[in-house]
Design an enzyme around this catalytic site. Structure first.
Site, PDB file in Angstrom:
ATOM      1  N   ASP A   1       0.837  -1.200   0.000  1.00  0.00           N
ATOM      2  CA  ASP A   1       0.000   0.000   0.000  1.00  0.00           C
ATOM      3  C   ASP A   1       0.872   1.251   0.000  1.00  0.00           C
ATOM      4  O   ASP A   1       2.028   1.214   0.428  1.00  0.00           O
ATOM      5  CB  ASP A   1      -0.895   0.030   1.243  1.00  0.00           C
ATOM      6  CG  ASP A   1      -1.872  -1.131   1.264  1.00  0.00           C
ATOM      7  OD1 ASP A   1      -2.173  -1.675   0.190  1.00  0.00           O
ATOM      8  OD2 ASP A   1      -2.320  -1.496   2.372  1.00  0.00           O
TER       9      ASP A   1
HETATM   10  N1  URA Z   1      -1.204  -5.982   3.887  1.00  0.00           N
HETATM   11  C1  URA Z   1      -1.752  -4.744   3.839  1.00  0.00           C
HETATM   12  O1  URA Z   1      -2.820  -4.504   4.379  1.00  0.00           O
HETATM   13  N2  URA Z   1      -1.060  -3.786   3.197  1.00  0.00           N
HETATM   14  C2  URA Z   1       0.144  -3.980   2.615  1.00  0.00           C
HETATM   15  O2  URA Z   1       0.729  -3.039   2.052  1.00  0.00           O
HETATM   16  C3  URA Z   1       0.697  -5.268   2.683  1.00  0.00           C
HETATM   17  C4  URA Z   1       0.007  -6.254   3.323  1.00  0.00           C
END
Ligand code: URA
Length: 237
Positions: A108
């Site tokens: 993310d």
């Molecule tokens: N899980 C998430 O919620 N976000 C990420 O960036 C990676 C794993």
């Protein structure tokens, strides 16, 4: 030489010919002005317009992703992680599809830590396929202190809204009242955030510190990248 430059992402064949002819390429400290010079690629180090480069038949790199970058080539709101890589890594020709290295899965925008990139389709598939169960370790700060029951639920499995099959953590270690280290062997969309939400908590910070047997090197600062060595690749596998 022209073919080597082209394979490493220094531009079209015409551009690479021009780079050599105009004296912008140095091999072993000496200018190489012949685009058709016969040069052995394996182990070759060269300079293009002052930039040092090492020949890699395939590119395997590790980026320390900082917060505030999207893992897409066409980001919607934040800069792309690809802007953190030098142009040759983004331009390397590939047998099919988009040129350049591609991220192995996505993090993310606000997640930090280890991100692998490669132009080897088989490697990308192997590392990201849920069938191969490559463990990924996340260091997480949450809003509310963690209770033993919540930790047990993460280990037993929680149901996320788009799939009736429960997802579970392969390991879960509470390192401080609001901090935990979670190991996952699959990578569903927003999986960590949704798992913590399913047990009534909220992720405040998320950092990926390990993939397979390879940890994020302490000296690799956020926003920086490095080539993966043969030893690193063995640890990943
Ligand atoms: N899980 C998430 O919620 N976000 C990420 O960036 C990676 C794993």
């Amino acid at each position: 030489m022209q073919q080597i430059l082209y394979s490493q992402g220094f531009g079209t064949r015409r551009v690479c010919t021009g780079l050599v002819e105009q004296g912008y390429v140095e091999v072993e400290g000496r200018a190489c002005n012949d685009p058709y010079a016969d040069v052995v690629p394996e182990g070759l180090r060269f300079r293009v317009q002052g930039t040092e480069w090492q020949y890699h038949a395939k590119a395997y790199v590790l980026l320390h992703k900082p917060a505030g970058f999207e893992c897409s080539t066409r980001p919607s709101a934040w800069p792309s992680i690809y802007t953190l890589l030098p142009p040759p890594l983004r331009q390397r020709p590939t047998p099919k599809g988009q040129p350049g290295v591609q991220a192995v899965g996505r993090l993310d925008q606000d997640t930090t830590g280890m991100l692998l990139l490669s132009d080897d389709g088989a490697f990308i598939h192997r590392m990201s396929s849920p069938r191969h169960h490559v463990p990924k370790v996340y260091d997480i700060t949450v809003r509310h202190a963690l209770e033993t029951t919540a930790v047990q639920r993460l280990l037993d499995g929680v149901v996320l809204d788009d799939d009736p099959k429960p997802v579970r953590a392969a390991a879960c270690e509470v390192t401080a009242p609001c901090e935990l280290r979670l190991t996952l062997t699959e990578g569903k969309y927003h999986q960590v955030k949704r798992m913590l939400a399913a047990v009534g908590n909220r992720v405040e910070q998320l950092h990926r510190s390990r993939i397979g047997g390879l940890s994020l090197p302490a000296q690799l600062a956020p926003g920086h990248w490095q080539w993966l060595t043969e030893d690193d690749l063995a640890l990943l596998r």
